[in-house]
Design an enzyme around this catalytic site. Sequence first.
Site, PDB file in Angstrom:
ATOM      1  N   ALA A  10    -121.146 -55.856  22.120  1.00 59.50           N
ATOM      2  CA  ALA A  10    -119.859 -55.198  21.859  1.00 59.50           C
ATOM      3  C   ALA A  10    -120.013 -53.686  21.690  1.00 59.50           C
ATOM      4  O   ALA A  10    -119.112 -52.926  22.031  1.00 59.50           O
ATOM      5  CB  ALA A  10    -119.199 -55.806  20.625  1.00 59.50           C
ATOM      6  N   THR A  11    -121.152 -53.233  21.176  1.00 64.25           N
ATOM      7  CA  THR A  11    -121.366 -51.785  21.027  1.00 64.25           C
ATOM      8  C   THR A  11    -121.335 -51.109  22.394  1.00 64.25           C
ATOM      9  O   THR A  11    -120.658 -50.097  22.585  1.00 64.25           O
ATOM     10  CB  THR A  11    -122.702 -51.491  20.305  1.00 64.25           C
TER      11      THR A  11
ATOM     12  N   ASN B 133    -114.257 -56.146  10.693  1.00 64.34           N
ATOM     13  CA  ASN B 133    -115.519 -56.817  10.361  1.00 64.34           C
ATOM     14  C   ASN B 133    -115.807 -56.872   8.863  1.00 64.34           C
ATOM     15  O   ASN B 133    -116.560 -57.723   8.407  1.00 64.34           O
ATOM     16  CB  ASN B 133    -116.690 -56.137  11.085  1.00 64.34           C
TER      17      ASN B 133
ATOM     18  N   SER C 243    -118.421 -59.956  22.033  1.00 62.19           N
ATOM     19  CA  SER C 243    -119.821 -60.129  21.658  1.00 62.19           C
ATOM     20  C   SER C 243    -120.138 -61.612  21.649  1.00 62.19           C
ATOM     21  O   SER C 243    -119.285 -62.427  21.315  1.00 62.19           O
ATOM     22  CB  SER C 243    -120.028 -59.540  20.260  1.00 62.19           C
ATOM     23  N   ALA C 244    -121.376 -61.989  21.983  1.00 60.30           N
ATOM     24  CA  ALA C 244    -121.745 -63.412  21.960  1.00 60.30           C
ATOM     25  C   ALA C 244    -122.231 -63.859  20.582  1.00 60.30           C
ATOM     26  O   ALA C 244    -121.942 -64.962  20.142  1.00 60.30           O
ATOM     27  CB  ALA C 244    -122.823 -63.691  23.001  1.00 60.30           C
ATOM     28  N   HIS C 245    -122.944 -62.952  19.867  1.00 59.52           N
ATOM     29  CA  HIS C 245    -123.611 -63.434  18.648  1.00 59.52           C
ATOM     30  C   HIS C 245    -122.677 -63.584  17.448  1.00 59.52           C
ATOM     31  O   HIS C 245    -123.070 -64.101  16.409  1.00 59.52           O
ATOM     32  CB  HIS C 245    -124.825 -62.553  18.294  1.00 59.52           C
TER      33      HIS C 245
ATOM     34  N   THR D 277    -130.153 -55.600  35.914  1.00 63.36           N
ATOM     35  CA  THR D 277    -130.314 -57.022  36.244  1.00 63.36           C
ATOM     36  C   THR D 277    -129.637 -57.887  35.192  1.00 63.36           C
ATOM     37  O   THR D 277    -129.825 -57.670  33.990  1.00 63.36           O
ATOM     38  CB  THR D 277    -131.813 -57.379  36.322  1.00 63.36           C
TER      39      THR D 277
ATOM     40  N   CYS E   4    -124.038 -53.046   9.738  1.00 64.54           N
ATOM     41  CA  CYS E   4    -124.388 -51.769  10.357  1.00 64.54           C
ATOM     42  C   CYS E   4    -124.424 -50.644   9.333  1.00 64.54           C
ATOM     43  O   CYS E   4    -124.980 -49.590   9.569  1.00 64.54           O
ATOM     44  CB  CYS E   4    -123.372 -51.434  11.444  1.00 64.54           C
TER      45      CYS E   4
END
Length: 404
Positions: free
Chosen positions: A75-76, A155, A203-205, A243, A328
């Site tokens: 996401a960053t 968040n 974001s995935a995590h 990639t 963060c």
Amino acid sequence: MKLPIYLDYSATCPVDPRVAEKMVQYMTMDGTFGNPASRSHRYGWQAEEAVDTAREQIAELLNADPREIVFTSGATESDNLAIKGAAHFYSKQGKHVITSKTEHKAVLDTCRQLEREGFEVTYLEPESNGLISLSKLEAAMRDDTVLVSIMHVNNEIGVIQDIEAIGELCRSRKIIFHVDAAQSAGKVAIDVQKLKVDLISLSAHKIYGPKGIGALYVRRKPRIRLEAQMHGGGHERGFRSGTLPTHQIVGMGEAFRIAKLDMEKDYQHALALRNRLLDGVKDMEAVTINGDLDQRVPHNLNISFAFVEGESLLMSLKDLAVSSGSACTSASLEPSYVLRALGLNDELAHSSIRFSFGRFTTEEEIDYAIEQIRVAVAKLRDMSPLWDMYKEGIDLNTVEWAHH
């Protein structure tokens, strides 16, 4: 019950075992390990097919076209690509950007960088409940405003912004609207056919997928153009070279598929846990919940315990993995800038703890947490002279402290 109890899901989630199982199939010689950009043999074709499937799974959660999904490292990076990419591409139309003071650092620092490049940025103050006022946003809009960036779910305090209304306003003024949805995807329904949002960071995590992979939704109708920030082989339709990490992308796709499937179940589970924790601490004296209680995701509870130093409370709660502020910023001793923006004084902002729970949190763990919190807060307050003064009815704001 495993100690310490993990109550920091807003910082990151464990990978769902179903996701991990899927990812392993895309790494070794036994599986599909090829480069999705290798067009000349089956290894590449199979990898490309896996990437296409994941792209569809991510698009489905947003009700988007798979061609609108661009893979990034998280996401960053998505925030950087969206904000810098749009601001630079449309800079001929204007150099004014609007965001809010409670955004994630990835948005705020990107806006600071734009300021260094000659853009002007307006940082909106939220209301005391954490929500952005539409009238203040409208008042900040100018003829040269090219971009508005407002997060969907915060968040630190979990409040949900009304991105539908903000989107309508931006579209009526022909301003590009970017939303950081890292904390809302999989928790709150997002339908890009209904919402007038142009760019969405994912974001995935934060949704039981792997770290190091994310995506940016880039609207096709009306088409949004961006200036690439990462140059190379022209992958991802030129938006983001590099990639593609098939195993991580497959993990993100599977995580989003499960999130769509289990969204209601996960939501009700988090709500039950949130209410349980709230009921367990709300009768304590001088305890405040930060952020609107109705307009928020149930996965987050940010609580200030007055007359208790946040750092000492964290140390006392050694069997709970919780944070003060976001991951963060939790390493800095500054009080949370999000809570300061809500109007909390330094003392209250310093005494706040974020509890965030998710799919694998149990009621037993919440009950244990309640007990730990009550004991720790009582013990620390016993040691506090300020608590004694408060109990005696002294208004601490009127006390003249001696300056040495």
